[in-house]
Scaffold this active site. Structure first.
Site, PDB file in Angstrom:
ATOM      1  N   TYR A  16       4.096 -13.651  25.866  1.00 52.12           N
ATOM      2  CA  TYR A  16       3.612 -14.803  25.109  1.00 52.12           C
ATOM      3  C   TYR A  16       2.316 -15.377  25.688  1.00 52.12           C
ATOM      4  O   TYR A  16       2.158 -15.422  26.909  1.00 52.12           O
ATOM      5  CB  TYR A  16       4.677 -15.910  25.088  1.00 52.12           C
ATOM      6  CG  TYR A  16       4.235 -17.113  24.303  1.00 52.12           C
ATOM      7  CD1 TYR A  16       4.260 -17.089  22.920  1.00 52.12           C
ATOM      8  CD2 TYR A  16       3.737 -18.252  24.941  1.00 52.12           C
ATOM      9  CE1 TYR A  16       3.818 -18.168  22.184  1.00 52.12           C
ATOM     10  CE2 TYR A  16       3.297 -19.339  24.203  1.00 52.12           C
ATOM     11  CZ  TYR A  16       3.344 -19.288  22.835  1.00 52.12           C
ATOM     12  OH  TYR A  16       2.905 -20.360  22.102  1.00 52.12           O
ATOM     13  N   TRP A  38      -1.809 -17.390  24.510  1.00 49.94           N
ATOM     14  CA  TRP A  38      -2.904 -17.563  23.566  1.00 49.94           C
ATOM     15  C   TRP A  38      -4.050 -16.593  23.754  1.00 49.94           C
ATOM     16  O   TRP A  38      -4.871 -16.430  22.844  1.00 49.94           O
ATOM     17  CB  TRP A  38      -3.442 -18.997  23.673  1.00 49.94           C
ATOM     18  CG  TRP A  38      -2.787 -19.939  22.742  1.00 49.94           C
ATOM     19  CD1 TRP A  38      -1.436 -20.150  22.585  1.00 49.94           C
ATOM     20  CD2 TRP A  38      -3.450 -20.804  21.815  1.00 49.94           C
ATOM     21  NE1 TRP A  38      -1.234 -21.113  21.625  1.00 49.94           N
ATOM     22  CE2 TRP A  38      -2.441 -21.528  21.144  1.00 49.94           C
ATOM     23  CE3 TRP A  38      -4.786 -21.044  21.507  1.00 49.94           C
ATOM     24  CZ2 TRP A  38      -2.746 -22.475  20.165  1.00 49.94           C
ATOM     25  CZ3 TRP A  38      -5.088 -21.991  20.539  1.00 49.94           C
ATOM     26  CH2 TRP A  38      -4.067 -22.692  19.873  1.00 49.94           C
TER      27      TRP A  38
END
Ligand SMILES: Nc1nc2c(c(=O)[nH]1)N[C@H]1C(S)=C(S)[C@@H](COP(=O)(O)OP(=O)(O)OC[C@H]3O[C@@H](n4cnc5c(=O)[nH]c(N)nc54)[C@H](O)[C@@H]3O)O[C@H]1N2
Ligand SMILES: Nc1nc2c(c(=O)[nH]1)N[C@H]1C(S)=C(S)[C@@H](COP(=O)(O)OP(=O)(O)OC[C@H]3O[C@@H](n4cnc5c(=O)[nH]c(N)nc54)[C@H](O)[C@@H]3O)O[C@H]1N2
Ligand SMILES: [Mo]
Length: 771
Positions: free
Chosen positions: A116, A118
């Site tokens: 996970y 960005w």
């Protein structure tokens, strides 16, 4: 490159999650200029030159000493060990051999590729796409579902409104600016968060829309522990709620409206199911507790008269209930969202221009911008044949308790046994809770591989660290679903040290493993970027064709993206005809009672919105060993942990530590003054921080944003000496329904730190790496 007069001579177009810019690299420094078309460029642009700061960059492949010498295996030295420099061929051979050993010995369900995070802006070099494409070619991996942003909301919304429209495509800003008479902002709409959008934000429009609404006479009510969660120029009435109690407030608003007969009976009958059950709960038919304003006042700290007045105002005007994502990032985070939707149903303005509810206005620059009606250029990820997955925030549970059963959205599931963890483009030692526990979890696998740009805590817990380039060192296409332009992200600087793009790293690994052709599809980087552009263009409806081939687009630096609907009202069609435009819920209506959720029998998420006190409020604020409630929100001065050493982030630090804000009365009661070094403690850990006093903080609350790089270098002093709040937070799910992360709120104490302050070492490379 003269185009529309917007290209700045000698500067190249580029883009970040916080907006487009132009950059020029002179070898010793990077000059960054905001895009002249952006009406409100982000101050975070000042962090960007730090991307090329060699002192913090991973400049070559490295192996952890204990792993290199002792071989794969569980190892508590992760996070404490020294690193050994490798050549690229050595690194690729070691990583490929270990991937191969794990998948052959234990199967692909022993690989965790949830990874996970960005990453950075850029459609092709998107690290999650790259890693998933690579692992899929190898036969797949255990993946993660959901996110840390709205992990509780997504499963809940599927049950309650049958999809994610309130997140993906709520009523658009121009409609709010024109029609909303009263914004009731639960969790605020902080300007700090509207700087950022996953993938980019070509134009920052939120501040302008809010100003326009205010100029038209719209009224704002801010329900939040922090006054600066809404711009001062909007003259909001501030209701400094006790964090974690919004559900009680929202229920009491509904109860008051119904009690006065101001509710929309017709809407509740024709568009909702379960109002009778909710009404019974509001009026205490089940538990003898009437959820009225006096009841909520005792929990929320907002007095009953104010709640009653607000209820009346909301029923009298065109009202938009905005629910920030932060509300659901804590225990029972499903409830404030459901209670907020229920309140909007009681008001009956859903589907009317400027009325109803929205989820995430101001949480991101893109929410309310509308979505492009066609796919963006996207790297195909292939298919993951492994069916195993975890809810993303249960990563430590998975690593610590293989085989353990847990609940998730009506299913009874079991954690897989993971041998190899592979991460690219995210930092769990930023995003996860209870980092001490996460360290124990990361001691478990045989091998941890990470691609990183910087010596972050993720890199320091990996066995193999493969140096990744930043976007500045590669070409890409920049845009987001809610965006208004496609940016030609021109490479600005040569790769630092031996850094390679994630694609180049995976390509080398794929070659070593005999699957290069499958991974690359026969294309190099530039060919992929060109292909993604041309393929995207070919699929556009003819009238939207930008008319530029790749070479012309690349030269122009940018094209405006047409086709976004100028105006959108959430559930307008459903309002007009709920039978023809059924929601994808079992009833086709908004579910104020969900028989499905009720059938799961979860005490922590019953069949209708309910007040369930979070453990954090078992004692009133001011009482007990940890009398303050810490708000660990997203940072104003950077994106998450990215470029923590950049100018905007660094300037806000106090004695080099993350600023912690406290109300002056709470500071005085502890004999503390602004600028003091403080020690924050919770039941899970401790951190050093620099004190900032502010009457914008509700008494009883402390605020320490996320993103200071985890620094465990002086454990005798504090779990983190730099101020990362995730050493303080609890690693528990929102509920058995959504298992979302609960990082936003934690009970803490704040005290003076009187010893000799240890240096912050988070921004120095680990042992074995020459600085
Ligand atoms: N307590 C608490 N915790 C929270 C939250 C909270 O409110 N409170 N909020 C949560 C939320 S909403 C989120 S979204 C998460 C964010 O968590 P993350 O998305 O994990 O945080 P970032 O700091 O953005 O991490 C991205 C990492 O990827 C690296 N990177 C960037 N570009 C590239 C690339 O091209 N290739 C490679 N290989 N690496 C790259 C960066 O150096 C950085 O280390 O945090 C969550 N954590
Ligand atoms: N500058 C910047 N912008 C960002 C990010 C970033 O890291 N930096 N991260 C981006 C990401 S990934 C996401 S998901 C979004 C996050 O968007 P949000 O989740 O909305 O943002 P937060 O800053 O975590 O929280 C917003 C505010 O909610 C308030 N709040 C916290 N708890 C409560 C509560 O219980 N009740 C009420 N009423 N209010 C509460 C806090 O005062 C806080 O300032 O932001 C995005 N934007
Ligand atoms: Mo997020």
């Amino acid at each position: 490159m003269a185009h529309h007069g917007f290209v700045i001579e000698g500067y190249r177009p580029h883009s970040a999650h916080w907006g487009p810019f132009h950059a020029a690299y002179a070898g010793d420094g990077l000059d960054v200029r905001p895009d002249p078309r952006d009406p409100a460029p982000s101050p975070l642009l000042r962090n960007i030159p730090a991307a090329l700061d060699e002192r913090l960059r991973v400049l070559a492949p490295y192996a952890r000493r204990g792993w290199l010498d002792g071989g794969p295996g569980a190892d508590g030295r992760r996070g404490h060990d020294e690193y050994v420099r490798l050549s690229w061929p050595e690194a690729i051979e070691l990583a490929a051999a270990e991937l191969d050993r794990c998948r052959r010995t234990f199967g692909n369900t022993a690989l965790y590729g949830g990874s996970y995070g960005w990453g950075s802006a850029g459609r092709f070099h998107h690290p999650q796409s790259q890693i998933h494409r690579f692992l899929n070619v190898l036969g797949g991996c255990v993946r993660s579902v959901g996110n840390y942003s709205f992990g509780a909301s997504a499963p809940l919304l599927r049950h309650v409104v049958g999809g994610l429209e309130p997140l993906d495509n709520p009523t658009s800003w121009p409609v709010l600016a024109e029609h909303t008479e009263h914004f009731v902002c639960v969790g605020g709409m902080p300007a700090k968060n509207a700087q950022v959008n996953a993938g980019g934000a070509a134009r920052h429009t939120v501040p302008g829309h809010l100003r326009a609404a205010r100029a038209r006479g719209a009224r704002f009510t801010l329900i939040s522990p922090l006054r600066d969660d809404l711009a001062a120029e909007l003259d909001a009435e501030w209701l400094p709620v006790v964090p974690g109690t919004d559900t009680a407030l929202l229920l009491a608003l509904s109860q008051t409206i119904v009690d006065r007969g101001l509710h929309d009976e017709n809407f509740l009958r024709t568009h909702c199911t379960g109002f009778d059950r909710l009404r019974d709960y509001l009026f205490g038919a089940d538990d003898g507790v009437v959820k009225d304003a006096a009841w909520a006042a005792a929990l929320t700290g907002i007095d009953a008269a104010t709640i009653v007045r607000l209820a009346g105002q909301m029923a009298a005007r065109r009202t938009m209930v905005t629910l920030s994502w932060s509300l659901q990032r804590s225990r029972h985070g499903e409830q404030p969202v459901w209670a907020g939707i229920a309140l909007a149903c009681v008001l009956g303005q859903i589907g009317l221009p400027g009325g109803g509810f929205g989820h995430g206005y101001g949480s991101s620059a893109g929410v309310g911008e509308g979505s492009l009606p066609y796919p963006l250029p996207t790297l195909p990820q292939g298919r993951n044949p492994v069916e195993e997955y975890i809810p993303v925030a249960r990563v430590a549970d998975m690593l610590l308790e293989p085989g353990q059963e847990y609940d998730f959205d009506g299913q009874r599931r079991r954690y897989p046994g993971i041998r190899l963890v592979y991460w690219a483009g995210g930092n769990p030692f930023h995003h996860h809770q209870d980092l001490t526990r996460l360290r124990r979890a990361f001691a478990r696998p045989d091998t941890v591989i990470a691609h990183e740009q910087f010596w972050t805590a993720m890199a320091r817990h990996a066995d193999l660290v493969l140096p990744a380039t930043t976007t500045l060192e590669r070409d890409d296409l920049g845009c987001a679903r809610q965006d208004s332009a496609l940016i030609a992200m021109h490479r600005v600087a040569p790769p630092l040290g031996e850094a390679r793009s994630d694609f180049a790293i995976f390509r080398a690994l794929a070659a070593e493993l005999g699957v290069e052709q499958e991974f690359t599809g026969g294309r190099g980087e530039r060919e992929w970027i060109e292909h993604l552009y041309e393929d995207w263009r070919a699929r556009l409806p003819g009238e939207l064709d930008p008319g530029l081939d790749f070479a012309a687009f690349w030269q122009a630096g940018r094209i405006e993206l047409p086709g976004k609907p100028a105006r959108h009202v959430l559930y307008e069609d459903f309002r007009a005809d709920p039978r023809r435009h059924r929601l994808s819920t079992p009833s086709g209506l908004i579910e104020l009672y969900s028989a499905e959720i009720a059938s799961y029998g979860y005490a922590d998420c019953p069949g209708h919105p309910a007040w369930l006190a979070p453990e954090e409020l078992a004692e009133p604020l001011g009482d007990g060993e940890f009398p303050l409630l810490l708000v660990a929100n997203n940072p104003a001065t950077r994106l998450h942990s990215q470029l923590d050493h950049g100018a905007t982030s660094a300037e806000a630090k106090v004695h080099g530590r993350e600023p912690l804000r406290l109300h002056p009365d709470d500071a005085a009661a502890r004999g503390l003054a602004g600028g003091d070094l403080v020690r924050v403690t919770s039941a899970t850990g401790s951190a050093l921080a620099g004190l900032v006093l502010s009457d914008a903080v509700r008494p009883g609350v402390a605020q320490l944003s996320t993103g200071a790089w985890f620094d465990p270098s002086a454990p005798e002093v504090a779990t983190c000496v730099h101020g990362n709040p995730n050493v303080l937070t609890r690693d528990v799910g929102t509920s058995r329904l959504a298992q979302g992360c609960t990082g936003q709120l934690t009970r803490v104490q704040v005290e003076a730190f009187t010893g000799t302050p240890p240096p912050v070492r988070a921004h120095e490379p680990p042992r074995g790496v020459d600085a």
